[in-house]
Design a protein around this motif. Structure first.
Motif, mmCIF file in Angstrom:
data_model
loop_
_atom_site.group_PDB
_atom_site.id
_atom_site.type_symbol
_atom_site.label_atom_id
_atom_site.label_comp_id
_atom_site.label_asym_id
_atom_site.label_seq_id
_atom_site.Cartn_x
_atom_site.Cartn_y
_atom_site.Cartn_z
ATOM 1 N N VAL A 10 0.846 -1.204 0.000
ATOM 2 C CA VAL A 10 0.000 0.000 0.000
ATOM 3 C C VAL A 10 0.877 1.248 0.000
ATOM 4 O O VAL A 10 0.605 2.210 -0.726
ATOM 5 N N ARG A 11 1.944 1.236 0.790
ATOM 6 C CA ARG A 11 2.863 2.395 0.814
ATOM 7 C C ARG A 11 3.537 2.584 -0.543
ATOM 8 O O ARG A 11 3.686 3.704 -1.019
ATOM 9 N N ARG A 12 3.935 1.485 -1.173
ATOM 10 C CA ARG A 12 4.560 1.575 -2.511
ATOM 11 C C ARG A 12 3.564 2.142 -3.521
ATOM 12 O O ARG A 12 3.921 2.941 -4.383
ATOM 13 N N ALA A 13 2.319 1.707 -3.425
ATOM 14 C CA ALA A 13 1.282 2.214 -4.333
ATOM 15 C C ALA A 13 1.092 3.707 -4.137
ATOM 16 O O ALA A 13 1.002 4.462 -5.116
ATOM 17 N N ALA A 14 1.038 4.142 -2.894
ATOM 18 C CA ALA A 14 0.856 5.568 -2.616
ATOM 19 C C ALA A 14 2.025 6.384 -3.159
ATOM 20 O O ALA A 14 1.833 7.473 -3.705
ATOM 21 N N ALA A 15 3.228 5.844 -3.046
ATOM 22 C CA ALA A 15 4.407 6.553 -3.523
ATOM 23 C C ALA A 15 4.429 6.676 -5.041
ATOM 24 O O ALA A 15 4.929 7.666 -5.588
ATOM 25 N N SER A 16 3.885 5.703 -5.738
ATOM 26 C CA SER A 16 3.965 5.728 -7.205
ATOM 27 C C SER A 16 2.671 6.179 -7.877
ATOM 28 O O SER A 16 2.632 6.284 -9.102
ATOM 29 N N ARG A 22 -0.353 3.096 -13.151
ATOM 30 C CA ARG A 22 -0.478 1.658 -13.470
ATOM 31 C C ARG A 22 0.375 0.824 -12.522
ATOM 32 O O ARG A 22 -0.013 -0.277 -12.131
ATOM 33 N N ARG A 23 1.528 1.344 -12.162
ATOM 34 C CA ARG A 23 2.363 0.648 -11.179
ATOM 35 C C ARG A 23 1.650 0.628 -9.826
ATOM 36 O O ARG A 23 1.688 -0.369 -9.102
ATOM 37 N N ALA A 24 0.974 1.719 -9.487
ATOM 38 C CA ALA A 24 0.224 1.773 -8.228
ATOM 39 C C ALA A 24 -0.883 0.708 -8.226
ATOM 40 O O ALA A 24 -1.128 0.074 -7.197
ATOM 41 N N LEU A 25 -1.536 0.522 -9.383
ATOM 42 C CA LEU A 25 -2.552 -0.536 -9.477
ATOM 43 C C LEU A 25 -1.944 -1.900 -9.173
ATOM 44 O O LEU A 25 -2.545 -2.710 -8.459
ATOM 45 N N PHE A 26 -0.759 -2.153 -9.730
ATOM 46 C CA PHE A 26 -0.076 -3.424 -9.477
ATOM 47 C C PHE A 26 0.141 -3.619 -7.979
ATOM 48 O O PHE A 26 -0.161 -4.672 -7.427
ATOM 49 N N TRP A 27 0.677 -2.581 -7.302
ATOM 50 C CA TRP A 27 0.973 -2.694 -5.880
ATOM 51 C C TRP A 27 -0.304 -2.883 -5.060
ATOM 52 O O TRP A 27 -0.327 -3.662 -4.102
ATOM 53 N N LEU A 28 -1.370 -2.194 -5.446
ATOM 54 C CA LEU A 28 -2.619 -2.346 -4.695
ATOM 55 C C LEU A 28 -3.242 -3.720 -4.902
ATOM 56 O O LEU A 28 -3.783 -4.310 -3.958
ATOM 57 N N ARG A 29 -3.169 -4.237 -6.111
ATOM 58 C CA ARG A 29 -3.694 -5.595 -6.343
ATOM 59 C C ARG A 29 -2.908 -6.619 -5.521
ATOM 60 O O ARG A 29 -3.488 -7.544 -4.961
ATOM 61 N N LEU A 30 -1.606 -6.431 -5.472
ATOM 62 C CA LEU A 30 -0.775 -7.321 -4.660
ATOM 63 C C LEU A 30 -1.126 -7.174 -3.178
ATOM 64 O O LEU A 30 -1.252 -8.181 -2.464
ATOM 65 N N ALA A 31 -1.326 -5.963 -2.733
ATOM 66 C CA ALA A 31 -1.691 -5.728 -1.327
ATOM 67 C C ALA A 31 -3.018 -6.409 -1.003
ATOM 68 O O ALA A 31 -3.171 -6.993 0.072
ATOM 69 N N SER A 49 -8.899 2.824 -9.372
ATOM 70 C CA SER A 49 -9.503 2.332 -10.622
ATOM 71 C C SER A 49 -10.508 3.344 -11.154
ATOM 72 O O SER A 49 -10.542 3.634 -12.350
ATOM 73 N N ARG A 50 -11.289 3.904 -10.267
ATOM 74 C CA ARG A 50 -12.261 4.919 -10.702
ATOM 75 C C ARG A 50 -11.545 6.145 -11.251
ATOM 76 O O ARG A 50 -11.930 6.694 -12.284
ATOM 77 N N ALA A 51 -10.508 6.586 -10.573
ATOM 78 C CA ALA A 51 -9.753 7.752 -11.035
ATOM 79 C C ALA A 51 -9.153 7.518 -12.419
ATOM 80 O O ALA A 51 -9.010 8.458 -13.207
ATOM 81 N N LEU A 52 -8.820 6.260 -12.713
ATOM 82 C CA LEU A 52 -8.261 5.914 -14.015
ATOM 83 C C LEU A 52 -9.347 5.573 -15.039
ATOM 84 O O LEU A 52 -9.056 5.033 -16.102
ATOM 85 N N GLU A 53 -10.602 5.904 -14.687
ATOM 86 C CA GLU A 53 -11.754 5.667 -15.574
ATOM 87 C C GLU A 53 -11.997 4.178 -15.843
ATOM 88 O O GLU A 53 -12.567 3.819 -16.863
#
Length: 194
Positions: A10-16, A22-31, A49-53
């Protein structure tokens, strides 16, 4: 261990998130996969996901949350909110009702009441807004309850709800005549659903 890894993701997702969503999506899915319980990862994934339409991606993430945590009212609320984004009102209503079945909470009752009201099902809306008030929804729940009761044709009960509302808001008793007029105007402006 899994919880710590989930928080790290989650922290990695927030940072990216800003530079590489798209990298943040990867980190959140993993989280979400690593999380031992319903946590911040699922809401963050739905909102990103909503923010990315990608509204259907948000629905998929919320459905994953209820699959993993079917007894978590927050997960059902998240699903209801995601379903509203894709205009699946009946399914959203079912999700909010499931959240209410699991836990008496004002936000679920308010969301359900708003959907019933949009559908023209005013008695059900009034019941949900009353339930929201009982769960701590405050003056807003009372106001919505009065409006739904008025729309349902129960003007006496609507007036009772308004009188109670007047005790909850500053200068409520002085505003009562204006509030009654506003209810009548809203009811007159509402399209009739048959």
């Amino acid at each position: 261990m899994r919880a710590a890894l989930g928080r790290f993701c989650v922290r990695r997702a927030a940072a990216s998130q800003r530079e590489a969503p798209r990298r943040a999506l990867f980190w959140l899915r993993l989280a979400c996969r690593l999380a031992p319980g319903y946590a911040d990862a699922y809401p963050a994934l739905v909102h990103l996901s909503r923010a990315l339409e990608d509204r259907w991606g948000a629905v998929e993430a919320a459905r994953d949350a209820i699959t993993r945590f079917p007894n978590n009212a927050d997960a059902w609320m998240l699903l209801g909110e995601a379903l509203q984004m894709v205009f699946r009102q009946d399914d959203a209503l079912s999700a909010f009702e499931q959240a209410l079945a699991l836990e008496e909470r004002a936000d679920a009752a308010m969301a359900g009441g708003a959907l019933y009201q949009r559908m023209g099902r005013f008695p059900e809306a009034a019941a949900r807004f009353a339930r929201a008030y009982a769960a701590g929804g405050g003056a807003l729940a009372l106001w919505n309850n009065a409006q739904a009761l008025y729309d349902a044709g129960d003007h006496g009960a609507a007036d009772d709800a308004l009188n109670l509302w007047a005790t909850q808001v500053p200068q409520g008793h002085e505003r009562l005549a204006e509030a009654r007029a506003e209810l009548r105007a809203k009811a007159a402006a509402r399209p009739q659903i048959e």
